[in-house]
Design a protein around this motif. Structure first.
Motif, PDB file in Angstrom:
ATOM      1  N   VAL A   8       0.881  -1.165   0.000  1.00  0.00           N
ATOM      2  CA  VAL A   8       0.000   0.000   0.000  1.00  0.00           C
ATOM      3  C   VAL A   8       0.918   1.214   0.000  1.00  0.00           C
ATOM      4  O   VAL A   8       1.825   1.317   0.829  1.00  0.00           O
ATOM      5  N   ALA A   9       0.693   2.113  -0.957  1.00  0.00           N
ATOM      6  CA  ALA A   9       1.529   3.305  -1.092  1.00  0.00           C
ATOM      7  C   ALA A   9       0.829   4.495  -0.456  1.00  0.00           C
ATOM      8  O   ALA A   9      -0.224   4.928  -0.922  1.00  0.00           O
ATOM      9  N   VAL A  10       1.414   4.991   0.636  1.00  0.00           N
ATOM     10  CA  VAL A  10       0.897   6.189   1.281  1.00  0.00           C
ATOM     11  C   VAL A  10       1.657   7.357   0.655  1.00  0.00           C
ATOM     12  O   VAL A  10       2.728   7.742   1.119  1.00  0.00           O
ATOM     13  N   LEU A  11       1.117   7.865  -0.462  1.00  0.00           N
ATOM     14  CA  LEU A  11       1.802   8.910  -1.230  1.00  0.00           C
ATOM     15  C   LEU A  11       1.455  10.254  -0.639  1.00  0.00           C
ATOM     16  O   LEU A  11       0.283  10.616  -0.563  1.00  0.00           O
ATOM     17  N   ARG A  12       2.479  10.990  -0.236  1.00  0.00           N
ATOM     18  CA  ARG A  12       2.237  12.254   0.444  1.00  0.00           C
ATOM     19  C   ARG A  12       2.724  13.438  -0.378  1.00  0.00           C
ATOM     20  O   ARG A  12       3.746  13.367  -1.048  1.00  0.00           O
ATOM     21  N   ARG A  13       1.938  14.487  -0.299  1.00  0.00           N
ATOM     22  CA  ARG A  13       2.312  15.746  -0.940  1.00  0.00           C
ATOM     23  C   ARG A  13       1.758  16.856  -0.049  1.00  0.00           C
ATOM     24  O   ARG A  13       0.549  17.044   0.028  1.00  0.00           O
ATOM     25  N   GLY A  14       2.666  17.505   0.670  1.00  0.00           N
ATOM     26  CA  GLY A  14       2.270  18.639   1.496  1.00  0.00           C
ATOM     27  C   GLY A  14       1.112  18.391   2.438  1.00  0.00           C
ATOM     28  O   GLY A  14       0.117  19.082   2.399  1.00  0.00           O
ATOM     29  N   ARG A  16      -1.088  16.113   2.472  1.00  0.00           N
ATOM     30  CA  ARG A  16      -2.206  15.350   1.912  1.00  0.00           C
ATOM     31  C   ARG A  16      -1.700  13.994   1.432  1.00  0.00           C
ATOM     32  O   ARG A  16      -0.515  13.821   1.183  1.00  0.00           O
ATOM     33  N   VAL A  17      -2.634  13.075   1.301  1.00  0.00           N
ATOM     34  CA  VAL A  17      -2.324  11.717   0.854  1.00  0.00           C
ATOM     35  C   VAL A  17      -3.163  11.438  -0.384  1.00  0.00           C
ATOM     36  O   VAL A  17      -4.310  11.880  -0.480  1.00  0.00           O
ATOM     37  N   LEU A  18      -2.584  10.696  -1.337  1.00  0.00           N
ATOM     38  CA  LEU A  18      -3.327  10.365  -2.551  1.00  0.00           C
ATOM     39  C   LEU A  18      -4.324   9.245  -2.272  1.00  0.00           C
ATOM     40  O   LEU A  18      -3.946   8.167  -1.820  1.00  0.00           O
ATOM     41  N   ALA A  19      -5.593   9.537  -2.554  1.00  0.00           N
ATOM     42  CA  ALA A  19      -6.643   8.517  -2.483  1.00  0.00           C
ATOM     43  C   ALA A  19      -7.094   8.214  -3.905  1.00  0.00           C
ATOM     44  O   ALA A  19      -7.185   9.123  -4.740  1.00  0.00           O
ATOM     45  N   ILE A  20      -7.345   6.944  -4.174  1.00  0.00           N
ATOM     46  CA  ILE A  20      -7.873   6.575  -5.490  1.00  0.00           C
ATOM     47  C   ILE A  20      -9.195   5.840  -5.296  1.00  0.00           C
ATOM     48  O   ILE A  20      -9.413   5.176  -4.282  1.00  0.00           O
ATOM     49  N   GLN A  33      -9.387   4.231  -1.531  1.00  0.00           N
ATOM     50  CA  GLN A  33      -8.273   3.627  -0.803  1.00  0.00           C
ATOM     51  C   GLN A  33      -6.983   4.325  -1.205  1.00  0.00           C
ATOM     52  O   GLN A  33      -6.945   5.015  -2.219  1.00  0.00           O
ATOM     53  N   PRO A  34      -5.910   4.131  -0.436  1.00  0.00           N
ATOM     54  CA  PRO A  34      -4.601   4.529  -0.952  1.00  0.00           C
ATOM     55  C   PRO A  34      -4.238   3.585  -2.092  1.00  0.00           C
ATOM     56  O   PRO A  34      -4.819   2.506  -2.219  1.00  0.00           O
ATOM     57  N   LEU A  35      -3.311   3.984  -2.912  1.00  0.00           N
ATOM     58  CA  LEU A  35      -2.874   3.154  -4.031  1.00  0.00           C
ATOM     59  C   LEU A  35      -2.253   1.855  -3.496  1.00  0.00           C
ATOM     60  O   LEU A  35      -1.544   1.886  -2.491  1.00  0.00           O
ATOM     61  N   GLU A  47      10.487  -2.187  -4.717  1.00  0.00           N
ATOM     62  CA  GLU A  47      10.341  -2.253  -6.176  1.00  0.00           C
ATOM     63  C   GLU A  47       8.866  -2.273  -6.570  1.00  0.00           C
ATOM     64  O   GLU A  47       8.460  -1.617  -7.531  1.00  0.00           O
ATOM     65  N   ALA A  48       8.074  -3.032  -5.827  1.00  0.00           N
ATOM     66  CA  ALA A  48       6.642  -3.115  -6.116  1.00  0.00           C
ATOM     67  C   ALA A  48       5.985  -1.747  -5.938  1.00  0.00           C
ATOM     68  O   ALA A  48       5.144  -1.341  -6.742  1.00  0.00           O
ATOM     69  N   LEU A  49       6.380  -1.037  -4.900  1.00  0.00           N
ATOM     70  CA  LEU A  49       5.834   0.300  -4.639  1.00  0.00           C
ATOM     71  C   LEU A  49       6.097   1.232  -5.821  1.00  0.00           C
ATOM     72  O   LEU A  49       5.173   1.850  -6.353  1.00  0.00           O
ATOM     73  N   VAL A  50       7.346   1.302  -6.251  1.00  0.00           N
ATOM     74  CA  VAL A  50       7.717   2.192  -7.356  1.00  0.00           C
ATOM     75  C   VAL A  50       6.966   1.802  -8.630  1.00  0.00           C
ATOM     76  O   VAL A  50       6.405   2.654  -9.335  1.00  0.00           O
ATOM     77  N   ARG A  51       6.904   0.493  -8.932  1.00  0.00           N
ATOM     78  CA  ARG A  51       6.249   0.017 -10.152  1.00  0.00           C
ATOM     79  C   ARG A  51       4.745   0.283 -10.121  1.00  0.00           C
ATOM     80  O   ARG A  51       4.171   0.795 -11.091  1.00  0.00           O
ATOM     81  N   GLU A  52       4.097  -0.046  -9.020  1.00  0.00           N
ATOM     82  CA  GLU A  52       2.647   0.119  -8.945  1.00  0.00           C
ATOM     83  C   GLU A  52       2.244   1.589  -9.071  1.00  0.00           C
ATOM     84  O   GLU A  52       1.266   1.917  -9.739  1.00  0.00           O
ATOM     85  N   VAL A  53       2.978   2.473  -8.414  1.00  0.00           N
ATOM     86  CA  VAL A  53       2.648   3.901  -8.495  1.00  0.00           C
ATOM     87  C   VAL A  53       2.806   4.380  -9.935  1.00  0.00           C
ATOM     88  O   VAL A  53       1.949   5.093 -10.472  1.00  0.00           O
TER      89      VAL A  53
END
Length: 130
Positions: A8-14, A16-20, A33-35, A47-53
């Motif tokens: 599960v990728a908890v992608l953060r930007r300032g 906030r977290v990316l929800a899809i 959910q998060p990605l 590696e899975a994190l980078v590829r999936e995102v």
């Protein structure tokens, strides 16, 4: 049946977290959910994190830290939760897997419906401590 591994990728930007929102052709469509995604054979969690995102939203990210572990409500997957920073780049969703994307605060995430209980637990209990 053996549990499969997923990230599960908890992608953060300032703050906030990316929800899809899950796309129409994947299981459990419409859930927010998060990605996330399955590990391929021989692949590390990072590696899975980078590829999936990259595949799902077209962003290049660097893995941060593994912050939590849980399992899906049906018990089929063990989920490895990783933070990652997505400072720049435009989101280009894969229309098959991703119906919609939003950068949300934790409070905004918890107001989305429907949600998976495990994701709710993460946003209520784990994310505030990171």
């Amino acid at each position: 049946m053996a549990q499969r591994e997923a990230i599960v990728a908890v992608l953060r930007r300032g703050g906030r977290v990316l929800a899809i929102r899950r796309g129409p052709s994947v299981s459990r469509p419409g859930y927010w959910q998060p990605l996330s995604g399955k590990l391929e054979p021989g692949e590390t969690q990072q590696e899975a994190l980078v590829r999936e995102v990259q595949e799902e939203v077209g962003l290049s990210v660097s893995p941060g830290a593994k912050v939590w572990e849980s399992e899906t409500d049906d018990g089929r997957f063990r989920l490895h939760w990783w933070t990652a920073d997505a400072h720049q780049g435009e989101i280009v969703p894969d229309p098959v897997e991703v119906a919609e994307t939003r950068w949300v605060t934790p409070e905004e995430f918890l107001a989305l419906t429907p949600l998976f209980e495990g994701d709710r637990e993460f946003f209520e209990d784990i994310l505030p401590t990171l």
